[in-house]
Design a protein around this motif. Structure first.
Motif, PDB file in Angstrom:
ATOM      1  N   TYR A  28     -20.320   3.762  29.440  1.00 48.69           N
ATOM      2  CA  TYR A  28     -19.808   4.190  28.178  1.00 48.69           C
ATOM      3  C   TYR A  28     -20.801   4.714  27.262  1.00 48.69           C
ATOM      4  N   LEU A  29     -22.040   4.478  27.416  1.00 44.76           N
ATOM      5  CA  LEU A  29     -22.760   4.792  26.605  1.00 44.76           C
ATOM      6  C   LEU A  29     -23.317   6.280  27.027  1.00 44.76           C
ATOM      7  N   ARG A  30     -23.331   6.613  28.227  1.00 43.80           N
ATOM      8  CA  ARG A  30     -23.540   8.028  28.562  1.00 43.80           C
ATOM      9  C   ARG A  30     -22.613   8.768  28.229  1.00 43.80           C
ATOM     10  N   HIS A  31     -21.456   8.215  28.218  1.00 48.06           N
ATOM     11  CA  HIS A  31     -20.119   9.279  27.855  1.00 48.06           C
ATOM     12  C   HIS A  31     -20.215   9.551  26.506  1.00 48.06           C
TER      13      HIS A  31
ATOM     14  N   ALA B 124     -23.235  14.584  21.711  1.00 46.90           N
ATOM     15  CA  ALA B 124     -23.936  16.388  22.144  1.00 46.90           C
ATOM     16  C   ALA B 124     -22.942  17.495  22.246  1.00 46.90           C
ATOM     17  N   ASP B 125     -21.627  17.311  22.750  1.00 50.81           N
ATOM     18  CA  ASP B 125     -20.727  18.356  22.471  1.00 50.81           C
ATOM     19  C   ASP B 125     -20.311  18.751  21.184  1.00 50.81           C
TER      20      ASP B 125
END
Length: 257
Positions: free
Chosen positions: A244-247, A253-254
Motif C-alpha cells: 500500500y505504501l509503495r503504491h 510521484a506520478d
C-alpha cells in the motif's frame, strides 16, 4: 426463532420482514415475525399512547400502561421465554457478536419507541436490554428493529442458500470482508486479480485474508487493536502495508510529474 415487535407502525415492520433473505426465512418457517400495536392496548376512546413529559419541556413520552399490556400479550403468545430489547441511542452498540448471540435465542421482542422515548419506569421493569445501531438519533425504533430482524434472521440455519456466506461476512471473524469480483474478467475499470482465476485455493485463501486484514487496517484499525494476530496474519498484514505504501508513494510521484 420468533421475533415480536411492539410498534406504532406494524405495517411498516411487516413489509420490512417480508422481503429478501428474511422473507425467505419466514417462508421456510425458520423465522416468525409478529407485530403488536400499543394503540390496541390503550384504554381510552382516542387510543392514547403518549403523554406530556413531567417537568416540562418539548415532546411527548410513551405511556406505561399500553406498552406494559402489549408486552404482557407478547409474553403470553408463546410458551418460550422472551428476551425484551428496547431500541435506543442510549443502548449498547449492536455488534456481529451480539447478533450471533441473539440469533441463538428462541424468542426476542423488540420495543420501538417514538416521540421523546418511553417512560423510564417501564424500561427499568419490563426491558432486558437496550441496543443502539449507531451514534445518531432516528424518529423511532422501527428502523433499528428492522436492522436487528435482518441481521438475526439471516443467521437462522437454512435462511441463506449458501451457509458459507455468513461465515465470510465482514465482522464474522473480527475483520472487514475482502474485495469481491465477478464477470467480465477484463473491463475498462480494471481486471479481476489474477490469483482469483488461478484455481490455487491456498493462494486464493491467502490473498483474501491479506485483503481483509489490509482493509481493516485502512478503514477500521480499532478492530485490529482488539485482535491478537497469528503469525500468518501478521506477515500478510505487513505485506499489505508495504504494498500500500509503495503504491501510494508511486501515485504521489506520478501526480508531481
Amino acid at each position: 426463532m420468533r421475533i415480536d415487535v411492539v410498534t406504532l407502525f406494524p405495517d411498516f415492520m411487516r413489509q420490512c420482514a417480508a422481503v429478501g433473505v428474511v422473507g425467505r426465512a419466514q417462508q421456510r418457517e425458520l423465522l416468525q415475525v409478529e407485530t403488536w400495536n400499543p394503540r390496541d392496548f390503550a384504554t381510552d376512546n382516542y387510543r392514547t399512547v403518549d403523554g406530556r413529559t413531567c417537568g416540562g419541556g418539548p415532546g411527548m413520552v410513551m405511556l406505561i400502561e399500553p406498552l406494559r399490556a402489549a408486552l404482557k400479550a407478547v409474553r403470553e403468545a408463546a410458551p418460550e421465554p422472551v428476551h425484551v430489547i428496547y431500541l435506543s441511542p442510549q443502548g449498547a452498540r449492536l455488534t456481529q457478536d451480539r447478533v450471533v448471540s441473539l440469533a441463538k435465542m428462541p424468542r426476542i421482542a423488540l420495543l420501538c419507541g417514538r416521540y421523546e422515548g418511553v417512560d423510564e419506569r417501564l424500561l427499568a421493569h419490563e426491558v432486558d436490554e437496550e441496543l443502539s445501531i449507531g451514534d445518531y438519533v432516528l424518529s423511532g425504533g422501527e428502523l433499528g428493529a428492522a436492522v436487528v430482524i435482518d441481521a438475526v434472521g439471516r443467521l437462522q440455519d437454512g435462511a441463506l442458500n449458501d451457509a458459507q456466506s455468513a461465515q465470510q461476512d465482514s465482522f464474522s471473524d473480527g475483520l472487514l470482508d475482502c474485495p469481491h469480483y465477478t464477470k467480465p474478467v477484463h473491463d475498462a475499470l480494471g481486471d479481476v486479480p489474477a490469483v482469483l482465476l488461478s484455481g490455487d485455493h491456498a493462494a486464493i485463501r491467502r490473498w483474501r485474508l491479506k485483503q481483509s486484514l489490509g482493509r481493516t487496517w485502512l478503514r477500521r484499525p480499532d478492530l485490529l487493536a482488539r485482535r491478537n494476530l497469528d503469525a500468518e496474519s501478521a506477515v500478510l498484514l505487513e505485506e499489505f502495508r508495504r504494498d500500500y505504501l509503495r503504491h501510494h508513494e508511486a501515485a504521489v510521484a506520478d501526480r508531481g510529474n
